[in-house]
Scaffold this active site. Structure first.
Site, PDB file in Angstrom:
ATOM      1  N   GLU A   1       0.578  -1.111  -0.002  1.00 44.37           N
ATOM      2  CA  GLU A   1      -0.001  -0.021   0.083  1.00 44.37           C
ATOM      3  C   GLU A   1       0.887   1.362  -0.010  1.00 44.37           C
ATOM      4  O   GLU A   1       0.401   2.270  -0.528  1.00 44.37           O
ATOM      5  CB  GLU A   1      -1.019  -0.094   1.134  1.00 44.37           C
TER       6      GLU A   1
ATOM      7  N   HIS B   1       8.081 -26.496   0.959  1.00 43.92           N
ATOM      8  CA  HIS B   1       7.412 -27.419   0.256  1.00 43.92           C
ATOM      9  C   HIS B   1       6.383 -26.980  -0.446  1.00 43.92           C
ATOM     10  O   HIS B   1       5.229 -27.718  -0.833  1.00 43.92           O
ATOM     11  CB  HIS B   1       6.697 -28.449   1.156  1.00 43.92           C
TER      12      HIS B   1
ATOM     13  N   LYS C   1     -13.729   1.953  -2.573  1.00 46.01           N
ATOM     14  CA  LYS C   1     -14.338   2.450  -1.375  1.00 46.01           C
ATOM     15  C   LYS C   1     -15.879   3.117  -1.804  1.00 46.01           C
ATOM     16  O   LYS C   1     -16.641   3.101  -1.460  1.00 46.01           O
ATOM     17  CB  LYS C   1     -13.514   3.365  -0.367  1.00 46.01           C
TER      18      LYS C   1
HETATM   19  O1  PA5 Z   1      -2.996   1.770   6.081  1.00 45.66           O
HETATM   20  C1  PA5 Z   1      -4.083   2.387   5.978  1.00 45.66           C
HETATM   21  O2  PA5 Z   1      -4.243   3.522   5.932  1.00 45.66           O
HETATM   22  C2  PA5 Z   1      -5.483   1.255   5.548  1.00 45.66           C
HETATM   23  O3  PA5 Z   1      -5.178   0.160   5.330  1.00 45.66           O
HETATM   24  C3  PA5 Z   1      -6.268   1.696   6.549  1.00 45.66           C
HETATM   25  O4  PA5 Z   1      -5.909   1.043   7.803  1.00 45.66           O
HETATM   26  C4  PA5 Z   1      -7.856   0.726   6.274  1.00 45.66           C
HETATM   27  O5  PA5 Z   1      -8.256   1.051   5.014  1.00 45.66           O
HETATM   28  C5  PA5 Z   1      -8.783   1.140   7.450  1.00 45.66           C
HETATM   29  O6  PA5 Z   1      -8.947   2.338   7.560  1.00 45.66           O
HETATM   30  P1  PA5 Z   1      -9.681   3.128   8.678  1.00 45.66           P
HETATM   31  O7  PA5 Z   1      -8.524   2.851   9.977  1.00 45.66           O
HETATM   32  O8  PA5 Z   1      -9.849   4.717   8.491  1.00 45.66           O
HETATM   33  O9  PA5 Z   1     -11.112   2.294   9.108  1.00 45.66           O
END
Ligand code: PA5
Length: 479
Positions: free
Chosen positions: A300, A329, A443
């Site tokens: 990410e 394995h 989203k």
């Molecule tokens: O790393 C990130 O920013 C995302 O993975 C968020 O943690 C995830 O989308 C969840 O978001 P939130 O904490 O706003 O619910």
């Protein structure tokens, strides 16, 4: 060996498997690393400026987290006396850290242990998906009245977490009537989002995620510290380890002394060399879920379409989770003989929390008798070394993060190392490692499909785009 040798209290690195040696002529030379030094110096200055400006709060706010620990521990101790189960509702950065830390530092079968062996701390469940069957199964497993739900969402906008919250709130209200708010604790942004006003209105206990820390960098905030404290983990040592790594990364300026710089430099060189895949392979079941946490962090943060100047670059390295020895394995065949497009990071443990002797049993056939008299820990380590050797022979890139053992302090060091490495890699790639615009479209599309006001046109577009023109089923449908 290239790297820092281990001491009992610090993790260390061995990156010999990435470097040119007599056994590995295809490895990088010292000169190629030295060439990167000006770029790394620039990256370091940029990161330190960002740190001052509040964009690197995963590092800057560590001392503040230390001062917040007392409140977290006091609440956790109270809650542990009043609840048998602690359920985290969260996803992505709000769930992977708590899961990784729990698996690393507590008994592998923690939830199955009797309360006395859990030191009367609650069982932990992390619900990081909206699969209805899993939720049903959990609700059939726990006693609602004896369960504390921790809603973790920085934005308070995440459909998955908010849907779970609405379901749980409704069930708790039915079960506990006006007392239900005591079964909910919220971890969210202190200034904005949908959870905050609800928490204030309904008087839920609340912990703050500092605004400058994104989800995947938030494990050392109440996001991770509260679940860990609930389960009796030594959160002080965890934070101490994080602070130690933070100091190491900031104090050491030289590439060959700075663990985040050297790992980022090697990742960068290998990425330039066409290694588009980064495998994270702990040789310890306790660290298995760390690979999930790492995969999110790397994917990410670094998988980006545009660089900082807005030019389309489409960068990133695909993280792959593996577990030693299990995946020897399953995946190692590909790593040794398949395309040369990967680097592998092993995480090894010098001393396991427990070891088991393999009996030297006279009944053992001659072919397996050699195992007798050794331990499982020795077998694990030998297999790791053997894999390293096989990869070197095959000319494949690999390196090692060595933990003297798995404890809270060393885990704090490991997390911070990987966070800093990711930040450095973002600088080297000239991208913003702290946003995730590619997640946003999905989203918004979910909002549209679920009927959120203002998304009507998007819903129509999605339904039109989703028409099935090519489809196969059996028996065949006649037109
Ligand atoms: O790393 C990130 O920013 C995302 O993975 C968020 O943690 C995830 O989308 C969840 O978001 P939130 O904490 O706003 O619910």
């Amino acid at each position: 060996m290239y790297g820092r040798s281990s001491t009992e209290n610090y993790l260390s690195l061995d990156y010999t498997g990435m470097m040119q040696t007599q056994h590995n002529p295809k490895g990088f030379t010292q000169e190629s690393l030295v060439h990167l030094q000006p770029l790394l110096k620039q990256a370091r200055s940029a990161l330190l400026i960002q740190r001052e400006e509040g964009r690197l709060d995963f590092s800057k706010l560590l001392p503040r987290m230390q001062s917040e620990l007392t409140g977290i521990i006091e609440y956790a101790d109270w809650a542990a006396q009043n609840f048998d189960n602690f359920v985290v509702l969260g996803i992505g950065g709000s769930a992977l850290g708590p899961m990784a830390v729990q698996q690393a530092l507590n008994h592998y079968y923690y939830n199955e242990l009797p309360a006395v062996k859990r030191h009367h701390r609650p069982r932990l469940y992390v619900l990081d998906n909206v699969d209805p069957v899993r939720l049903r199964d959990l609700l059939e497993t726990i006693n609602l009245k004896r369960t504390l739900f921790n809603i973790i969402s920085k934005s308070g906008n995440t459909s998955e977490t908010m849907a779970q919250f609405l379901i749980v709130r409704d069930l708790l209200q039915q079960e506990c009537e006006e007392e239900f708010a005591a079964n909910i604790v919220v971890t969210t942004d202190p200034e904005k989002g949908n959870l905050l006003p609800l928490a204030l209105k309904e008087n839920y206990h609340r912990f703050a995620i500092p605004p400058g820390i994104g989800g995947r960098f938030s494990e050392l905030t109440p996001v991770g510290l509260l679940p860990a404290a609930m389960c009796g983990i030594d959160v002080k040592a965890f934070l101490q380890g994080a602070l130690e790594m933070d100091a190491w990364v900031q104090e050491e300026q030289g590439l060959f002394d700075n663990p985040a710089q050297i790992r980022a430099a090697l990742s960068y060189l290998s990425w330039q060399d066409g290694k588009n895949i980064s495998v994270f392979m702990p040789y310890s079941d306790a660290l298995k879920t760390m690979a999930d946490w790492y995969a999110q962090l790397w994917a990410e943060s670094l998988g980006k379409r545009y660089n900082r100047q807005g030019q389309e670059v489409r960068l990133g390295q695909t993280p792959v989770k593996a577990l030693g020895v299990t995946d020897q394995h399953s995946q190692i065949q590909l790593y040794t003989e398949g395309p040369d497009d990967k680097t592998i990071t092993f995480v090894t443990v010098e001393e396991f929390a427990a070891d088991v002797n393999i009996p030297a049993d006279p009944i053992a056939p001659q072919d397996i008798a050699f195992l007798g008299g050794h331990t499982l820990g020795e077998l694990m380590q030998a297999e790791q070394q053997a894999t390293e050797y096989a990869l070197t022979l095959a000319g494949r890139m690999h390196q090692k993060i060595i933990l003297p053992n798995v404890n809270a302090r060393l885990l704090g060091q490991l997390l911070l190392l990987l966070e800093w490495e990711t930040a450095y890699m973002g600088e080297l790639l000239n991208i913003n490692a702290f946003d995730q615009p590619g997640v946003e479209e999905g989203k918004l599309a979910t909002y549209a499909l679920m009927g959120k006001n203002g998304y009507e046109q998007k819903r129509k577009d999605i339904l039109a785009a989703g028409e099935k023109h090519f489809h196969l089923s059996y028996p065949r449908l006649e037109n």
